[in-house]
Design an enzyme around this catalytic site. Sequence first.
Site, PDB file in Angstrom:
ATOM      1  N   ASP A  10       0.887  -1.196   0.005  1.00  0.00           N
ATOM      2  CA  ASP A  10      -0.170  -0.201  -0.078  1.00  0.00           C
ATOM      3  C   ASP A  10       0.879   1.304  -0.078  1.00  0.00           C
ATOM      4  OD1 ASP A  10      -2.131   1.663   0.049  1.00  0.00           O
ATOM      5  OD2 ASP A  10      -1.924   1.746   2.519  1.00  0.00           O
ATOM      6  N   SER A  11       0.296   2.263  -0.203  1.00  0.00           N
ATOM      7  CA  SER A  11       1.040   3.626   0.097  1.00  0.00           C
ATOM      8  C   SER A  11       1.594   3.989   1.225  1.00  0.00           C
ATOM      9  CB  SER A  11       0.046   4.787  -0.526  1.00  0.00           C
ATOM     10  OG  SER A  11      -1.017   4.767   0.290  1.00  0.00           O
ATOM     11  N   TYR A  42      -0.770   8.330  -2.470  1.00  0.00           N
ATOM     12  CA  TYR A  42      -0.828   8.173  -3.836  1.00  0.00           C
ATOM     13  C   TYR A  42      -1.934   9.105  -4.455  1.00  0.00           C
ATOM     14  CZ  TYR A  42       2.277   3.857  -3.709  1.00  0.00           C
ATOM     15  OH  TYR A  42       3.070   3.023  -3.684  1.00  0.00           O
ATOM     16  N   GLY A  43      -2.971   9.129  -3.518  1.00  0.00           N
ATOM     17  CA  GLY A  43      -4.367   9.502  -4.302  1.00  0.00           C
ATOM     18  C   GLY A  43      -4.433  11.106  -4.696  1.00  0.00           C
ATOM     19  N   CYS A  73      -4.601  -1.379  -1.893  1.00  0.00           N
ATOM     20  CA  CYS A  73      -4.754   0.084  -2.262  1.00  0.00           C
ATOM     21  C   CYS A  73      -5.437   0.211  -3.377  1.00  0.00           C
ATOM     22  CB  CYS A  73      -3.313   0.630  -2.524  1.00  0.00           C
ATOM     23  SG  CYS A  73      -3.154   2.207  -3.080  1.00  0.00           S
ATOM     24  N   ASN A  74      -6.685   0.828  -3.071  1.00  0.00           N
ATOM     25  CA  ASN A  74      -7.686   1.128  -4.226  1.00  0.00           C
ATOM     26  C   ASN A  74      -7.171   1.910  -5.169  1.00  0.00           C
ATOM     27  OD1 ASN A  74     -10.514   0.561  -3.114  1.00  0.00           O
ATOM     28  ND2 ASN A  74      -9.344   1.005  -1.550  1.00  0.00           N
ATOM     29  N   GLU A 151      -1.567   8.806   8.528  1.00  0.00           N
ATOM     30  CA  GLU A 151      -0.160   8.517   8.154  1.00  0.00           C
ATOM     31  C   GLU A 151       0.435   9.158   9.309  1.00  0.00           C
ATOM     32  OE1 GLU A 151       1.913   6.402   6.182  1.00  0.00           O
ATOM     33  OE2 GLU A 151      -0.259   5.641   5.578  1.00  0.00           O
ATOM     34  N   CYS A 183     -11.214   3.396   0.186  1.00  0.00           N
ATOM     35  CA  CYS A 183      -9.652   3.765   0.425  1.00  0.00           C
ATOM     36  C   CYS A 183      -9.382   2.609   1.642  1.00  0.00           C
ATOM     37  CB  CYS A 183      -9.363   5.140   0.571  1.00  0.00           C
ATOM     38  SG  CYS A 183      -7.428   5.352   1.247  1.00  0.00           S
TER      39      CYS A 183
HETATM   40  N1  DGL Z   1      -4.796   3.412   0.978  1.00  0.00           N
HETATM   41  C1  DGL Z   1      -4.798   3.809  -0.604  1.00  0.00           C
HETATM   42  C2  DGL Z   1      -6.169   3.396  -1.204  1.00  0.00           C
HETATM   43  O1  DGL Z   1      -6.738   2.479  -0.718  1.00  0.00           O
HETATM   44  C3  DGL Z   1      -3.965   5.177  -0.937  1.00  0.00           C
HETATM   45  C4  DGL Z   1      -4.163   6.105  -0.136  1.00  0.00           C
HETATM   46  C5  DGL Z   1      -3.287   7.289  -0.556  1.00  0.00           C
HETATM   47  O2  DGL Z   1      -2.098   7.183  -0.312  1.00  0.00           O
HETATM   48  O3  DGL Z   1      -3.994   8.345  -1.336  1.00  0.00           O
HETATM   49  O4  DGL Z   1      -6.410   4.081  -2.138  1.00  0.00           O
END
Ligand code: DGL
Length: 260
Positions: A10-11, A42-43, A73-74, A151, A183
């Site tokens: 995941d991120s 990541y988003g 991670c979505n 985080e 998420c």
């Molecule tokens: N936990 C991740 C997701 O399910 C990433 C969230 C992120 O880093 O923005 O999208």
Amino acid sequence: MSSAPIGIFDSGIGGLTIYHELVKMLPKEQFIYLADSNHAPYGERPPEDIERFSFVNSQFLIDKGCKLIVVACNTATTIAVKKLRQSFQVPFIGIEPAIKPAALQSSRKKVGVLATRGTLNSTLFQETYQRFGQDVETTIQVGKGLVELIEAGKKNSVEMTALLQKHLQPMIDNEVDYIVLGCTHYPFLKDQIQELTPKDVEIIDSGEAVARQTKSILKSHNLLNHSEKEKDQFYINGNPTVMNSILKEVLNIDAEVTPL
Ligand code: DGL
């Protein structure tokens, strides 16, 4: 190969909500978890970056000998999973917002979706939304800022409550009866979301479905472990403090995170 570990990435620490479901469903498997915290969130990043990080994360887990990879991670799934499947030999399990079950179960036919900008803008999300989100009225909300606070270890802070209130208000105003957590970081906020929304609102995520799918793919590939389980391993390329405390205090897991 069946005794090899399962990789998860995941991120950051959000994928631990998926890890938690995987351990319940597959207690005999060994897991190796990678948190790419240096690049979180990541988003808000361009798709090319997310794709590149997903390849580096997958290669790390393959180098550790993983037999299957769960993209916990979505955002990374909706943007990169197709290319990952084309490029690597091992099976990949992805995660997508649970729009289908929410749309089917909602009695008011009003559903809220909370996810990252990256997920909501992705083609895969748009396709799923076209297929399952058309028969219901949806209130779609970018959860801007939520991942950063989680985080930073500020899951239970005044800032978090204020931000959640802001993001949830349009869903409350539209009287949704289902909220989809799109998420993997957001299940850590489930109790708070429940408190901030009317009692009859159901909150759903995709964790259990991902664990079930992982088990079924392992079975069909003859990859279920039948030997003694080895200790799970956790890696992070950022500061391990918050992840260590989530593992111990939230998930009750006695493990030390290895910083990379
Ligand atoms: N936990 C991740 C997701 O399910 C990433 C969230 C992120 O880093 O923005 O999208």
